[in-house]
Design a protein around this motif. Structure first.
Motif, PDB file in Angstrom:
ATOM      1  N   ASP A 165       5.437 -20.119 -19.029  1.00 43.00           N
ATOM      2  CA  ASP A 165       5.603 -21.538 -19.360  1.00 43.00           C
ATOM      3  C   ASP A 165       5.850 -22.344 -18.092  1.00 43.00           C
ATOM      4  OD1 ASP A 165       5.368 -21.086 -22.118  1.00 43.00           O
ATOM      5  OD2 ASP A 165       7.479 -20.498 -22.249  1.00 43.00           O
ATOM      6  N   VAL A 166       5.287 -23.525 -18.055  1.00 39.88           N
ATOM      7  CA  VAL A 166       5.492 -24.449 -16.949  1.00 39.88           C
ATOM      8  C   VAL A 166       6.508 -25.490 -17.388  1.00 39.88           C
ATOM      9  CG1 VAL A 166       4.392 -26.103 -15.385  1.00 39.88           C
ATOM     10  CG2 VAL A 166       3.142 -24.074 -16.159  1.00 39.88           C
ATOM     11  N   ALA A 167       7.558 -25.636 -16.594  1.00 37.91           N
ATOM     12  CA  ALA A 167       8.629 -26.568 -16.954  1.00 37.91           C
ATOM     13  C   ALA A 167       8.093 -27.998 -17.018  1.00 37.91           C
ATOM     14  CB  ALA A 167       9.754 -26.484 -15.919  1.00 37.91           C
ATOM     15  N   GLY A 168       8.380 -28.667 -18.129  1.00 40.03           N
ATOM     16  CA  GLY A 168       7.962 -30.057 -18.312  1.00 40.03           C
ATOM     17  C   GLY A 168       6.571 -30.218 -18.886  1.00 40.03           C
ATOM     18  N   PHE A 169       5.867 -29.092 -19.110  1.00 41.17           N
ATOM     19  CA  PHE A 169       4.519 -29.176 -19.664  1.00 41.17           C
ATOM     20  C   PHE A 169       4.425 -28.272 -20.893  1.00 41.17           C
ATOM     21  CE2 PHE A 169       4.103 -30.201 -15.186  1.00 41.17           C
ATOM     22  CZ  PHE A 169       3.323 -31.342 -15.204  1.00 41.17           C
ATOM     23  N   SER A 170       3.438 -28.551 -21.721  1.00 44.91           N
ATOM     24  CA  SER A 170       3.310 -27.805 -22.981  1.00 44.91           C
ATOM     25  C   SER A 170       2.276 -26.687 -22.901  1.00 44.91           C
ATOM     26  CB  SER A 170       2.915 -28.765 -24.109  1.00 44.91           C
ATOM     27  OG  SER A 170       1.673 -29.397 -23.799  1.00 44.91           O
ATOM     28  N   PHE A 171       1.792 -26.374 -21.721  1.00 47.01           N
ATOM     29  CA  PHE A 171       0.804 -25.299 -21.613  1.00 47.01           C
ATOM     30  C   PHE A 171       1.383 -24.148 -20.786  1.00 47.01           C
ATOM     31  CE2 PHE A 171       0.032 -28.236 -18.141  1.00 47.01           C
ATOM     32  CZ  PHE A 171      -0.088 -27.414 -17.035  1.00 47.01           C
ATOM     33  N   ARG A 172       0.699 -23.008 -20.848  1.00 50.08           N
ATOM     34  CA  ARG A 172       1.140 -21.798 -20.149  1.00 50.08           C
ATOM     35  C   ARG A 172       0.117 -21.427 -19.078  1.00 50.08           C
ATOM     36  NH1 ARG A 172       2.689 -17.284 -24.350  1.00 50.08           N
ATOM     37  NH2 ARG A 172       4.267 -16.772 -22.796  1.00 50.08           N
ATOM     38  N   VAL A 173       0.632 -20.920 -17.984  1.00 49.09           N
ATOM     39  CA  VAL A 173      -0.227 -20.563 -16.850  1.00 49.09           C
ATOM     40  C   VAL A 173      -0.355 -19.046 -16.778  1.00 49.09           C
ATOM     41  CG1 VAL A 173      -0.470 -20.661 -14.336  1.00 49.09           C
ATOM     42  CG2 VAL A 173       0.468 -22.614 -15.583  1.00 49.09           C
ATOM     43  N   PRO A 174      -1.597 -18.515 -16.700  1.00 45.86           N
ATOM     44  CA  PRO A 174      -1.749 -17.054 -16.585  1.00 45.86           C
ATOM     45  C   PRO A 174      -1.500 -16.586 -15.149  1.00 45.86           C
ATOM     46  CG  PRO A 174      -3.898 -18.092 -16.639  1.00 45.86           C
ATOM     47  CD  PRO A 174      -2.892 -19.199 -16.822  1.00 45.86           C
ATOM     48  N   ASN A 175      -0.936 -15.418 -15.028  1.00 38.66           N
ATOM     49  CA  ASN A 175      -0.727 -14.781 -13.719  1.00 38.66           C
ATOM     50  C   ASN A 175      -1.041 -13.293 -13.873  1.00 38.66           C
ATOM     51  OD1 ASN A 175      -0.128 -14.531 -11.045  1.00 38.66           O
ATOM     52  ND2 ASN A 175       2.077 -14.361 -11.350  1.00 38.66           N
ATOM     53  N   THR A 176      -1.925 -12.790 -13.007  1.00 43.90           N
ATOM     54  CA  THR A 176      -2.411 -11.418 -13.121  1.00 43.90           C
ATOM     55  C   THR A 176      -1.848 -10.566 -11.994  1.00 43.90           C
ATOM     56  OG1 THR A 176      -4.462 -12.190 -14.132  1.00 43.90           O
ATOM     57  CG2 THR A 176      -4.461  -9.955 -13.246  1.00 43.90           C
ATOM     58  N   ALA A 177      -1.362  -9.399 -12.347  1.00 45.33           N
ATOM     59  CA  ALA A 177      -0.919  -8.417 -11.356  1.00 45.33           C
ATOM     60  C   ALA A 177      -1.962  -7.317 -11.275  1.00 45.33           C
ATOM     61  CB  ALA A 177       0.431  -7.825 -11.757  1.00 45.33           C
ATOM     62  N   LYS A 178      -2.454  -7.055 -10.069  1.00 42.90           N
ATOM     63  CA  LYS A 178      -3.419  -5.981  -9.860  1.00 42.90           C
ATOM     64  C   LYS A 178      -3.196  -5.372  -8.487  1.00 42.90           C
ATOM     65  CE  LYS A 178      -6.894  -9.573  -9.036  1.00 42.90           C
ATOM     66  NZ  LYS A 178      -8.235 -10.045  -9.413  1.00 42.90           N
ATOM     67  N   PHE A 179      -3.799  -4.204  -8.271  1.00 46.29           N
ATOM     68  CA  PHE A 179      -3.492  -3.444  -7.064  1.00 46.29           C
ATOM     69  C   PHE A 179      -3.956  -4.154  -5.796  1.00 46.29           C
ATOM     70  CE2 PHE A 179      -7.883  -2.190  -7.322  1.00 46.29           C
ATOM     71  CZ  PHE A 179      -8.245  -1.810  -6.031  1.00 46.29           C
ATOM     72  N   GLN A 180      -4.962  -5.047  -5.878  1.00 48.43           N
ATOM     73  CA  GLN A 180      -5.451  -5.750  -4.693  1.00 48.43           C
ATOM     74  C   GLN A 180      -4.430  -6.711  -4.107  1.00 48.43           C
ATOM     75  OE1 GLN A 180      -7.170  -5.485  -7.594  1.00 48.43           O
ATOM     76  NE2 GLN A 180      -9.381  -5.452  -7.272  1.00 48.43           N
ATOM     77  N   HIS A 181      -3.371  -7.013  -4.852  1.00 45.92           N
ATOM     78  CA  HIS A 181      -2.357  -7.936  -4.366  1.00 45.92           C
ATOM     79  C   HIS A 181      -1.371  -7.276  -3.414  1.00 45.92           C
ATOM     80  CE1 HIS A 181      -3.043 -10.530  -8.212  1.00 45.92           C
ATOM     81  NE2 HIS A 181      -3.997 -10.691  -7.313  1.00 45.92           N
ATOM     82  N   SER A 182      -1.457  -5.968  -3.228  1.00 46.68           N
ATOM     83  CA  SER A 182      -0.526  -5.244  -2.343  1.00 46.68           C
ATOM     84  C   SER A 182      -1.314  -4.445  -1.318  1.00 46.68           C
ATOM     85  CB  SER A 182       0.373  -4.305  -3.161  1.00 46.68           C
ATOM     86  OG  SER A 182       1.113  -3.471  -2.305  1.00 46.68           O
ATOM     87  N   PRO A 183      -1.073  -4.679  -0.024  1.00 44.84           N
ATOM     88  CA  PRO A 183      -1.762  -3.862   0.996  1.00 44.84           C
ATOM     89  C   PRO A 183      -1.435  -2.374   0.875  1.00 44.84           C
ATOM     90  CG  PRO A 183      -0.774  -5.814   1.985  1.00 44.84           C
ATOM     91  CD  PRO A 183      -0.274  -5.745   0.581  1.00 44.84           C
ATOM     92  N   ALA A 184      -0.236  -2.050   0.409  1.00 42.72           N
ATOM     93  CA  ALA A 184       0.135  -0.644   0.247  1.00 42.72           C
ATOM     94  C   ALA A 184      -0.720   0.028  -0.820  1.00 42.72           C
ATOM     95  CB  ALA A 184       1.618  -0.527  -0.119  1.00 42.72           C
ATOM     96  N   PHE A 185      -0.991  -0.676  -1.910  1.00 42.53           N
ATOM     97  CA  PHE A 185      -1.815  -0.105  -2.971  1.00 42.53           C
ATOM     98  C   PHE A 185      -3.283  -0.024  -2.554  1.00 42.53           C
ATOM     99  CE2 PHE A 185       1.411  -1.855  -6.256  1.00 42.53           C
ATOM    100  CZ  PHE A 185       2.261  -0.800  -5.973  1.00 42.53           C
ATOM    101  N   ILE A 186      -3.736  -0.993  -1.748  1.00 46.76           N
ATOM    102  CA  ILE A 186      -5.108  -0.925  -1.226  1.00 46.76           C
ATOM    103  C   ILE A 186      -5.258   0.291  -0.313  1.00 46.76           C
ATOM    104  CG2 ILE A 186      -6.802  -2.092   0.238  1.00 46.76           C
ATOM    105  CD1 ILE A 186      -5.676  -4.746  -0.789  1.00 46.76           C
ATOM    106  N   TYR A 187      -4.260   0.507   0.551  1.00 51.11           N
ATOM    107  CA  TYR A 187      -4.284   1.687   1.420  1.00 51.11           C
ATOM    108  C   TYR A 187      -4.251   2.971   0.588  1.00 51.11           C
ATOM    109  CZ  TYR A 187      -2.490   5.229   4.637  1.00 51.11           C
ATOM    110  OH  TYR A 187      -2.307   6.389   5.348  1.00 51.11           O
ATOM    111  N   PHE A 188      -3.470   2.968  -0.477  1.00 52.74           N
ATOM    112  CA  PHE A 188      -3.383   4.126  -1.369  1.00 52.74           C
ATOM    113  C   PHE A 188      -4.757   4.464  -1.949  1.00 52.74           C
ATOM    114  CE2 PHE A 188      -2.835   5.875  -5.630  1.00 52.74           C
ATOM    115  CZ  PHE A 188      -1.944   6.902  -5.427  1.00 52.74           C
ATOM    116  N   VAL A 189      -5.449   3.458  -2.454  1.00 54.01           N
ATOM    117  CA  VAL A 189      -6.768   3.682  -3.053  1.00 54.01           C
ATOM    118  C   VAL A 189      -7.760   4.167  -2.004  1.00 54.01           C
ATOM    119  CG1 VAL A 189      -8.734   2.534  -4.158  1.00 54.01           C
ATOM    120  CG2 VAL A 189      -6.416   2.075  -4.952  1.00 54.01           C
TER     121      VAL A 189
END
Length: 198
Positions: free
Chosen positions: A60-84
């Motif tokens: 939820d966004v404060a002061g607004f009536s809509f919701r914002v999506p946020n995605t977690a995936k392995f590309q967001h971490s250099p450690a996980f990229i190195y792991f792959v």
């Protein structure tokens, strides 16, 4: 005179107490093949599970009536990229050495030099897999527990599916590292059995 000399120069007859030739070295090629099949399967599974670790949450966004999506995936971490990347290299290596094990190690004429090369490469892959697993494990632990000293908040209470994928991938990678340790030990035992003791 010459007959005496020839009798002295003749080698002594073999007695019953002569040393028997050393037994042939034990064949561990079947164990090597099984371990490399398991290594290929475990590294492939670790890479696939990490790559598919993706979860989208809506906030939820404060002061607004809509919701914002946020995605977690392995590309967001250099450690996980190195792991792959590292586990992909180990996976490809396990496939190549599996074919090499079928072609070379299973033959009794396989030289100790070939076994030594396998052992050295296994040690290098062990270092690569262990470093990648440790790096990803450190980041995953921060995501699970957080760090109150530097105000790093945990995220696994929000992205639970993502964290389960990451944790499962790291556990499988630990198993792959243990398999590489066994492969190194197996190569050393094979080399020891082939070295003739004087």
């Amino acid at each position: 005179m010459s007959s005496v000399d020839t009798e002295k120069a003749a080698p002594p007859p073999l007695s019953s107490g002569t040393v028997a030739p050393p037994p042939p070295p034990k064949d561990y090629s079947s164990f090597d093949v099984v371990l490399r099949i398991l290594l290929f399967g475990s590294t492939l599974a670790a890479v696939v599970v990490m790559v598919t670790s993706k979860q989208t949450m809506y906030f939820d966004v404060a002061g607004f009536s809509f919701r914002v999506p946020n995605t977690a995936k392995f590309q967001h971490s250099p450690a996980f990229i190195y792991f792959v990347a590292a586990l992909s290299v180990v996976c490809l290596y396990s496939l190549i050495t599996l074919l090499g094990s079928f072609l070379f190690l299973s033959k009794p004429s396989c030289s100790t030099k070939t076994i030594l090369h396998f052992a050295i490469l296994d040690v290098l892959m062990l270092g690569l897999a262990a470093s990648a697993t440790g790096t990803a494990g450190g980041v995953a632990y921060i995501g699970l527990k957080g760090n109150t000293h530097v105000r790093w908040t945990k995220v696994c209470n929000i992205y639970d599916k993502f964290c389960r994928h990451v944790g499962g991938s790291i556990v499988v990678a630990l198993f792959a590292s243990a398999l590489l340790v066994l492969l190194v030990l197996l190569s050393l035992v094979t080399l020891h059995s082939r070295i003739r003791k004087y």
